[in-house]
Scaffold this active site. Sequence first.
Site, short mmCIF file in Angstrom:
data_model
loop_
_atom_site.label_atom_id
_atom_site.label_comp_id
_atom_site.label_asym_id
_atom_site.label_seq_id
_atom_site.Cartn_x
_atom_site.Cartn_y
_atom_site.Cartn_z
N THR A 162 -1.88 -12.95 -13.74
CA THR A 162 -0.65 -12.02 -12.90
C THR A 162 0.57 -12.43 -13.24
O THR A 162 1.16 -13.80 -12.66
CB THR A 162 -1.12 -10.95 -11.65
N GLU A 170 -4.96 -6.91 -13.56
CA GLU A 170 -6.13 -6.76 -13.15
C GLU A 170 -7.04 -5.67 -13.24
O GLU A 170 -8.51 -5.30 -12.67
CB GLU A 170 -5.74 -6.13 -11.61
N LYS A 216 14.06 3.23 -0.21
CA LYS A 216 13.52 3.63 1.23
C LYS A 216 15.39 4.25 1.51
O LYS A 216 16.13 3.53 2.10
CB LYS A 216 12.94 3.10 2.27
N TRP A 273 11.89 8.18 0.48
CA TRP A 273 11.44 7.44 -0.91
C TRP A 273 12.39 8.18 -1.87
O TRP A 273 11.63 9.37 -2.63
CB TRP A 273 9.95 7.95 -0.68
P1 AMP Z 1 1.36 -6.53 -15.76
O1 AMP Z 1 -0.69 -6.49 -14.95
O2 AMP Z 1 1.82 -7.77 -16.55
O3 AMP Z 1 0.49 -5.63 -16.92
O4 AMP Z 1 1.61 -5.40 -15.15
C1 AMP Z 1 0.93 -4.37 -14.22
C2 AMP Z 1 2.16 -2.98 -13.55
O5 AMP Z 1 3.27 -2.89 -14.67
C3 AMP Z 1 1.71 -1.98 -12.98
O6 AMP Z 1 0.99 -2.03 -11.61
C4 AMP Z 1 2.97 -0.90 -13.25
O7 AMP Z 1 3.38 -1.68 -12.35
C5 AMP Z 1 3.91 -1.60 -14.28
N1 AMP Z 1 3.73 -0.79 -15.28
C6 AMP Z 1 2.42 -1.27 -16.32
N2 AMP Z 1 2.77 -0.26 -17.38
C7 AMP Z 1 3.37 0.90 -16.76
C8 AMP Z 1 3.59 2.16 -16.90
N3 AMP Z 1 3.53 2.97 -18.19
N4 AMP Z 1 4.28 3.22 -16.44
C9 AMP Z 1 5.44 2.00 -15.47
N5 AMP Z 1 5.02 1.23 -14.87
C10 AMP Z 1 3.90 0.62 -15.88
#
Ligand code: AMP
Length: 546
Positions: free
Chosen positions: A185, A330, A439, A444
């Site tokens: 990640t 994940e 916050k 929120w």
């Molecule tokens: P990654 O593991 O790098 O793909 O990041 C995952 C995170 O990206 C998620 O937990 C979200 O916070 C963000 N994310 C992915 N897709 C979206 C989306 N369509 N809208 C908003 N946040 C997103």
Amino acid sequence: MQGLMQDWPLLCHRIIDHAAIQHGARPVISRSVEGPIHTTDYATIRKRALQVAQRLEKDGIRQGDRVATLAWNTWRHLESWYGIMGLGAIYHTINPRLFQDQIVWIANHAEDRLMLADLTFVPLLERIADKLPSIERYVILTDAAHMPATTLRNAVPYESWIAEADGDFAWRSFDENTAAGMCYTSGTTGNPKGVVYSHRSNVLHSMIAALPDSMGVASRDVIMPVVPMFHANCWGLALTSPMVGAALVMPGPKLDGASVYELLNDYRVSFTAAVPTVWLMLLQHLEASNLKLPYLKRVVIGGSACPRAMTQKFQDVYGVEVIHAWGMTEMSPLGSLCSLKPEYADLSGEARLDIQNKQGHPPFGVEMKITDDSGRELPWDGKTFGRLKVRGPSVTRAYFKEDGPGILDEQGFFDTGDVATMDPYGYMQITDRSKDVIKSGGEWISSIELENLAVGHPKVAEAAVIGVPHPKWDERPLLVIVLKKGETAAKDEILGFMQDKIAKWWMPDDVVFVEEIPHTATGKILKTALRDRFKDHVLPTAEAAE
Ligand code: AMP
């Protein structure tokens, strides 16, 4: 009583076998790192993947060993994945956009034994190679003619390397829960965490991704994964595309608007996927050069929230359907996609866009719930927001080498770190990352909603909202804006545009204009850096409150 069906382990190499048998001549077209366009097909990819597996074995790689890849989307990278998996080894994609120290940390943590790397990254690797003791050999994804002189340990050009194997090799067989791939990640705090996909999770995820209400792809499609193979398991497309037998177009290292357009047009791509930043560059190029997208039917946009204005432009100006998607490394990574269920299918105009602004509904194989901080489930009313938790066969249950307290709750749900609403029809909408939510006076405020609104202003190229300290309200929103090239705007013009579209108390207390907003290695806004930069920013409302 047991069922009487055959035991047919869900192994990833069965996907490339199927593609070679049923769709063997389907083209796989790549922009090579060397420059020219390269064309191959699934039958050849399989044959060369067998050579990769055989050659890896000759180099002493065994089941369970990690083989790193530091590479763009090309046919060679694809062959490598299947070759690695077919031996029972584990492809470990490394994101080259990470800081050098992070790359070193990740490769050491994974104990990668061999690395397959593109020409692009040879200089980077030469700078850090002495800190990568576990890597015994570097295979450079090129041919002998393009091989640079390099100090990398046992470096060899890929083409010469696989030529030493005749491909007379049988895929290894093992339990379907065996590890197949690994991706860390891109956490903005703390060390990255290793997510380990299994053969079973990858195969199931590919089927889930192909479903009609997910990506809905078929052998008639021409798929271009602009999302890199090193980003969140390529959103499943390196496995789903051969599984359904779709033609593939791999964009290689060039992801700018003009290069992406060229491939979309020349190879009649019908389906593509990437983060909003990529589409921003494409749309700017299309506008500047007055171009159209006659072949493209659908685009999946995710990784961060897809701005409403982007959905509208793709659909109304270019006739391309947008599928907003959410997921995370994940989750292999798909969590939800915003196709329209019958309850919403007849909507049009702004009402349709309201739904498409949501991140969509989870397919079979992903279960969701939202809870408050104490774990109590919250209602699916489309308004109440809480922590988004998920479970399913392609969701992580533990991180690599982390034995601390488990990461699942008592019902086996994983906390995504996102905050979301669920509506009565099962559509999820992200309101924020739990650490980015603002916050204000105990309530929120969604930074994402404010950002989406601000980028709807015709002069705004990109927007970010962060919470900054406030003496009365704890935190209040600060809007950070990058204007489109050549534009000028005043704070009141932007805030005036937002007025009446949000609750009064959500209105940002201040606006700052910047040249550039920092991004993470996967294209997300780097809020930690913004918070740091503006930590001493004094809001006009703060002065008044004191
Ligand atoms: P990654 O593991 O790098 O793909 O990041 C995952 C995170 O990206 C998620 O937990 C979200 O916070 C963000 N994310 C992915 N897709 C979206 C989306 N369509 N809208 C908003 N946040 C997103």
